[in-house]
Design a protein around this motif. Structure first.
Motif, PDB file in Angstrom:
ATOM      1  N   PHE A  22       1.529   5.901 -48.260  1.00  0.00           N
ATOM      2  CA  PHE A  22       2.586   6.356 -49.160  1.00  0.00           C
ATOM      3  C   PHE A  22       3.920   6.593 -48.453  1.00  0.00           C
ATOM      4  CE2 PHE A  22      -1.173   7.798 -51.661  1.00  0.00           C
ATOM      5  CZ  PHE A  22      -0.901   7.087 -52.820  1.00  0.00           C
ATOM      6  N   SER A  23       3.886   6.816 -47.141  1.00  0.00           N
ATOM      7  CA  SER A  23       5.093   7.240 -46.427  1.00  0.00           C
ATOM      8  C   SER A  23       5.838   6.115 -45.719  1.00  0.00           C
ATOM      9  CB  SER A  23       4.744   8.315 -45.387  1.00  0.00           C
ATOM     10  OG  SER A  23       4.137   9.430 -45.977  1.00  0.00           O
ATOM     11  N   HIS A  24       5.117   5.111 -45.193  1.00  0.00           N
ATOM     12  CA  HIS A  24       5.753   4.223 -44.217  1.00  0.00           C
ATOM     13  C   HIS A  24       6.856   3.348 -44.813  1.00  0.00           C
ATOM     14  CE1 HIS A  24       3.068   1.157 -45.869  1.00  0.00           C
ATOM     15  NE2 HIS A  24       3.690   0.243 -45.154  1.00  0.00           N
ATOM     16  N   GLU A  25       6.830   3.109 -46.127  1.00  0.00           N
ATOM     17  CA  GLU A  25       7.903   2.336 -46.756  1.00  0.00           C
ATOM     18  C   GLU A  25       8.647   3.132 -47.823  1.00  0.00           C
ATOM     19  OE1 GLU A  25       6.256  -1.318 -48.158  1.00  0.00           O
ATOM     20  OE2 GLU A  25       6.157  -2.219 -46.161  1.00  0.00           O
ATOM     21  N   ASP A  26       8.449   4.428 -47.853  1.00  0.00           N
ATOM     22  CA  ASP A  26       9.156   5.257 -48.835  1.00  0.00           C
ATOM     23  C   ASP A  26      10.657   5.245 -48.542  1.00  0.00           C
ATOM     24  OD1 ASP A  26       8.778   7.615 -50.966  1.00  0.00           O
ATOM     25  OD2 ASP A  26      10.272   8.240 -49.487  1.00  0.00           O
ATOM     26  N   PHE A  27      11.446   5.102 -49.602  1.00  0.00           N
ATOM     27  CA  PHE A  27      12.893   4.937 -49.443  1.00  0.00           C
ATOM     28  C   PHE A  27      13.525   6.126 -48.729  1.00  0.00           C
ATOM     29  CE2 PHE A  27      17.184   5.748 -51.121  1.00  0.00           C
ATOM     30  CZ  PHE A  27      17.834   4.621 -50.645  1.00  0.00           C
ATOM     31  N   VAL A  28      13.163   7.346 -49.146  1.00  0.00           N
ATOM     32  CA  VAL A  28      13.758   8.548 -48.555  1.00  0.00           C
ATOM     33  C   VAL A  28      13.364   8.674 -47.089  1.00  0.00           C
ATOM     34  CG1 VAL A  28      13.850  11.072 -48.649  1.00  0.00           C
ATOM     35  CG2 VAL A  28      13.842   9.739 -50.773  1.00  0.00           C
ATOM     36  N   ILE A  29      12.097   8.409 -46.782  1.00  0.00           N
ATOM     37  CA  ILE A  29      11.606   8.514 -45.405  1.00  0.00           C
ATOM     38  C   ILE A  29      12.311   7.496 -44.508  1.00  0.00           C
ATOM     39  CG2 ILE A  29       9.576   8.318 -43.914  1.00  0.00           C
ATOM     40  CD1 ILE A  29       9.607  10.789 -45.744  1.00  0.00           C
ATOM     41  N   VAL A  30      12.452   6.253 -45.006  1.00  0.00           N
ATOM     42  CA  VAL A  30      13.118   5.212 -44.222  1.00  0.00           C
ATOM     43  C   VAL A  30      14.603   5.528 -44.059  1.00  0.00           C
ATOM     44  CG1 VAL A  30      13.764   2.764 -44.198  1.00  0.00           C
ATOM     45  CG2 VAL A  30      11.461   3.437 -44.912  1.00  0.00           C
ATOM     46  N   ARG A  31      15.257   5.969 -45.146  1.00  0.00           N
ATOM     47  CA  ARG A  31      16.693   6.279 -45.089  1.00  0.00           C
ATOM     48  C   ARG A  31      16.982   7.424 -44.135  1.00  0.00           C
ATOM     49  NH1 ARG A  31      19.772   9.610 -48.252  1.00  0.00           N
ATOM     50  NH2 ARG A  31      18.024   9.905 -49.680  1.00  0.00           N
ATOM     51  N   PHE A  99       9.279  22.511 -43.534  1.00  0.00           N
ATOM     52  CA  PHE A  99      10.211  21.408 -43.796  1.00  0.00           C
ATOM     53  C   PHE A  99      11.643  21.913 -43.894  1.00  0.00           C
ATOM     54  CE2 PHE A  99       6.444  19.257 -46.080  1.00  0.00           C
ATOM     55  CZ  PHE A  99       6.015  18.692 -44.883  1.00  0.00           C
ATOM     56  N   ARG A 100      11.808  23.082 -44.514  1.00  0.00           N
ATOM     57  CA  ARG A 100      13.150  23.663 -44.606  1.00  0.00           C
ATOM     58  C   ARG A 100      13.706  23.976 -43.214  1.00  0.00           C
ATOM     59  NH1 ARG A 100      16.142  26.185 -48.501  1.00  0.00           N
ATOM     60  NH2 ARG A 100      14.415  26.030 -49.985  1.00  0.00           N
ATOM     61  N   ALA A 101      12.866  24.568 -42.378  1.00  0.00           N
ATOM     62  CA  ALA A 101      13.300  24.934 -41.025  1.00  0.00           C
ATOM     63  C   ALA A 101      13.652  23.705 -40.193  1.00  0.00           C
ATOM     64  CB  ALA A 101      12.217  25.748 -40.326  1.00  0.00           C
ATOM     65  N   LYS A 102      12.928  22.612 -40.402  1.00  0.00           N
ATOM     66  CA  LYS A 102      13.157  21.384 -39.638  1.00  0.00           C
ATOM     67  C   LYS A 102      14.160  20.448 -40.311  1.00  0.00           C
ATOM     68  CE  LYS A 102      10.240  22.436 -36.394  1.00  0.00           C
ATOM     69  NZ  LYS A 102      10.689  22.694 -35.005  1.00  0.00           N
ATOM     70  N   LYS A 103      14.744  20.925 -41.429  1.00  0.00           N
ATOM     71  CA  LYS A 103      15.741  20.144 -42.162  1.00  0.00           C
ATOM     72  C   LYS A 103      15.201  18.787 -42.606  1.00  0.00           C
ATOM     73  CE  LYS A 103      19.844  22.365 -40.190  1.00  0.00           C
ATOM     74  NZ  LYS A 103      19.104  23.540 -39.701  1.00  0.00           N
ATOM     75  N   LEU A 104      13.981  18.789 -43.082  1.00  0.00           N
ATOM     76  CA  LEU A 104      13.360  17.599 -43.655  1.00  0.00           C
ATOM     77  C   LEU A 104      13.445  17.682 -45.178  1.00  0.00           C
ATOM     78  CD1 LEU A 104      10.192  17.474 -41.357  1.00  0.00           C
ATOM     79  CD2 LEU A 104      12.104  15.864 -41.324  1.00  0.00           C
ATOM     80  N   PRO A 105      13.376  16.541 -45.882  1.00  0.00           N
ATOM     81  CA  PRO A 105      13.435  16.563 -47.348  1.00  0.00           C
ATOM     82  C   PRO A 105      12.201  17.259 -47.932  1.00  0.00           C
ATOM     83  CG  PRO A 105      12.918  14.352 -46.547  1.00  0.00           C
ATOM     84  CD  PRO A 105      13.282  15.171 -45.349  1.00  0.00           C
ATOM     85  N   ILE A 106      12.359  18.500 -48.341  1.00  0.00           N
ATOM     86  CA  ILE A 106      11.218  19.358 -48.695  1.00  0.00           C
ATOM     87  C   ILE A 106      10.386  18.764 -49.835  1.00  0.00           C
ATOM     88  CG2 ILE A 106      10.512  21.652 -49.452  1.00  0.00           C
ATOM     89  CD1 ILE A 106      13.172  22.702 -48.284  1.00  0.00           C
ATOM     90  N   ASP A 111       5.512  16.159 -51.791  1.00  0.00           N
ATOM     91  CA  ASP A 111       4.870  15.224 -52.717  1.00  0.00           C
ATOM     92  C   ASP A 111       4.017  14.204 -51.981  1.00  0.00           C
ATOM     93  OD1 ASP A 111       5.958  16.508 -54.859  1.00  0.00           O
ATOM     94  OD2 ASP A 111       7.462  14.975 -55.322  1.00  0.00           O
ATOM     95  N   LEU A 112       4.498  13.708 -50.857  1.00  0.00           N
ATOM     96  CA  LEU A 112       3.729  12.737 -50.082  1.00  0.00           C
ATOM     97  C   LEU A 112       2.441  13.357 -49.548  1.00  0.00           C
ATOM     98  CD1 LEU A 112       6.616  10.996 -48.105  1.00  0.00           C
ATOM     99  CD2 LEU A 112       5.267  10.017 -49.962  1.00  0.00           C
ATOM    100  N   PHE A 113       2.527  14.579 -49.063  1.00  0.00           N
ATOM    101  CA  PHE A 113       1.331  15.262 -48.574  1.00  0.00           C
ATOM    102  C   PHE A 113       0.377  15.567 -49.730  1.00  0.00           C
ATOM    103  CE2 PHE A 113       3.497  15.488 -44.658  1.00  0.00           C
ATOM    104  CZ  PHE A 113       2.612  15.922 -43.680  1.00  0.00           C
ATOM    105  N   THR A 114       0.929  15.934 -50.889  1.00  0.00           N
ATOM    106  CA  THR A 114       0.097  16.277 -52.033  1.00  0.00           C
ATOM    107  C   THR A 114      -0.661  15.069 -52.559  1.00  0.00           C
ATOM    108  OG1 THR A 114       1.537  18.100 -52.718  1.00  0.00           O
ATOM    109  CG2 THR A 114       0.120  17.135 -54.411  1.00  0.00           C
ATOM    110  N   ILE A 164      10.434   6.894 -59.468  1.00  0.00           N
ATOM    111  CA  ILE A 164      11.574   6.283 -60.171  1.00  0.00           C
ATOM    112  C   ILE A 164      12.632   7.310 -60.569  1.00  0.00           C
ATOM    113  CG2 ILE A 164      10.155   4.389 -61.043  1.00  0.00           C
ATOM    114  CD1 ILE A 164      10.045   5.785 -63.739  1.00  0.00           C
ATOM    115  N   GLY A 165      12.422   8.568 -60.168  1.00  0.00           N
ATOM    116  CA  GLY A 165      13.430   9.593 -60.392  1.00  0.00           C
ATOM    117  C   GLY A 165      13.390  10.267 -61.745  1.00  0.00           C
ATOM    118  N   GLU A 166      12.317  10.051 -62.523  1.00  0.00           N
ATOM    119  CA  GLU A 166      12.190  10.715 -63.825  1.00  0.00           C
ATOM    120  C   GLU A 166      11.940  12.218 -63.656  1.00  0.00           C
ATOM    121  OE1 GLU A 166      12.605   9.619 -66.944  1.00  0.00           O
ATOM    122  OE2 GLU A 166      13.312   7.713 -66.105  1.00  0.00           O
TER     123      GLU A 166
END
Length: 230
Positions: A22-31, A99-106, A111-114, A164-166
């Motif tokens: 789920f993570s390796h090609e995710d847009f947010v993770i890659v960006r 994630f907040r402390a490491k400034k990652l997209p919380i 969601d990816l972990f869930t 898709i951002g819904e």
């Protein structure tokens, strides 16, 4: 005695595969240029915290003398017992703060972990069901059946909406916590209808998880959009 440990290791390996998928090609993770090595390092930390919180909450819910010593707490192959809801809720909170402390997209990371955890949840239930030769209680069997349904609903509908951002990043995690906790709470209520006690520690934790997840979800989805329109 060590069969439970083997099940946990196998489930964790499947979880890692799901997380990579789920993570390796995710847009947010890659960006954001978040490397898979970093995500896997967090996954190992999350796995350790999940075990710790699951065990801790089980001891809180079942404060018998054998669990109150350090040996009794650590040696779970000899003195088994974990709280799934305690582990999930506390680990989600821990990861959110991390994630907040490491400034990652919380929201995205949660969601990816869930969704990765949810993908392995029914397999874990099924493995324990087989280990106990089907002699599990009714509440466990309800959660087992529900977990398969949740995988389909979240993978085919809710997680797709997030992609898709819904719905906003993070809402998938909040919806899962609310629904799973509600299923567990209602299962305990109707199975133990005559002996159900709302003030039992685990039931209070379930109620807090349900209520806080719904409130955070409403604030995250509805209130933010309302304020944006204003």
């Amino acid at each position: 005695m060590y069969l439970l440990l083997i099940i946990q290791v196998v489930c964790f390996l499947i979880f890692l595969y799901n997380l990579y998928y789920f993570s390796h090609e995710d847009f947010v993770i890659v960006r954001r240029d978040i490397q898979m090595e970093r995500i896997f390092n967090i996954a190992f930390l999350a796995g350790f915290m999940f075990l710790f919180f699951s065990r801790l909450f089980y001891v809180i819910f079942n404060p018998t003398p054998k669990f109150l010593s350090i040996i009794g707490f650590i040696a779970y192959p000899y003195f088994p017992g974990f709280s799934l809801i305690g582990g999930m809720a506390a680990t989600a909170l821990f990861l959110g703060l991390y994630f907040r402390a490491k400034k990652l997209p919380i929201g995205k990371m949660l969601d990816l972990f869930t969704i990765s955890f949810l993908g392995v949840l029914p397999l874990g239930f099924l493995a324990i069901f087989a280990k106990d030769l089907g002699k599990t209680d009714l509440i466990f069997n309800i959660l087992l059946a529900s977990s398969f349904l949740l995988v389909v609903v979240f993978r085919k509908i809710i997680f797709k909406f997030a992609e898709i951002g819904e719905i906003k990043d993070g809402s998938c995690t909040l919806i899962f916590l609310a629904i799973f906790s509600l299923i567990y709470f209602l299962s305990k209520l109707f199975v133990n209808l005559g002996n159900f006690s709302f003030f039992e520690t685990e039931n209070i934790v379930l109620f807090i998880t349900i209520f806080s997840s719904i409130v955070l979800l409403i604030n995250h989805e509805i209130m933010d959009k309302f304020l944006e329109k204003k």
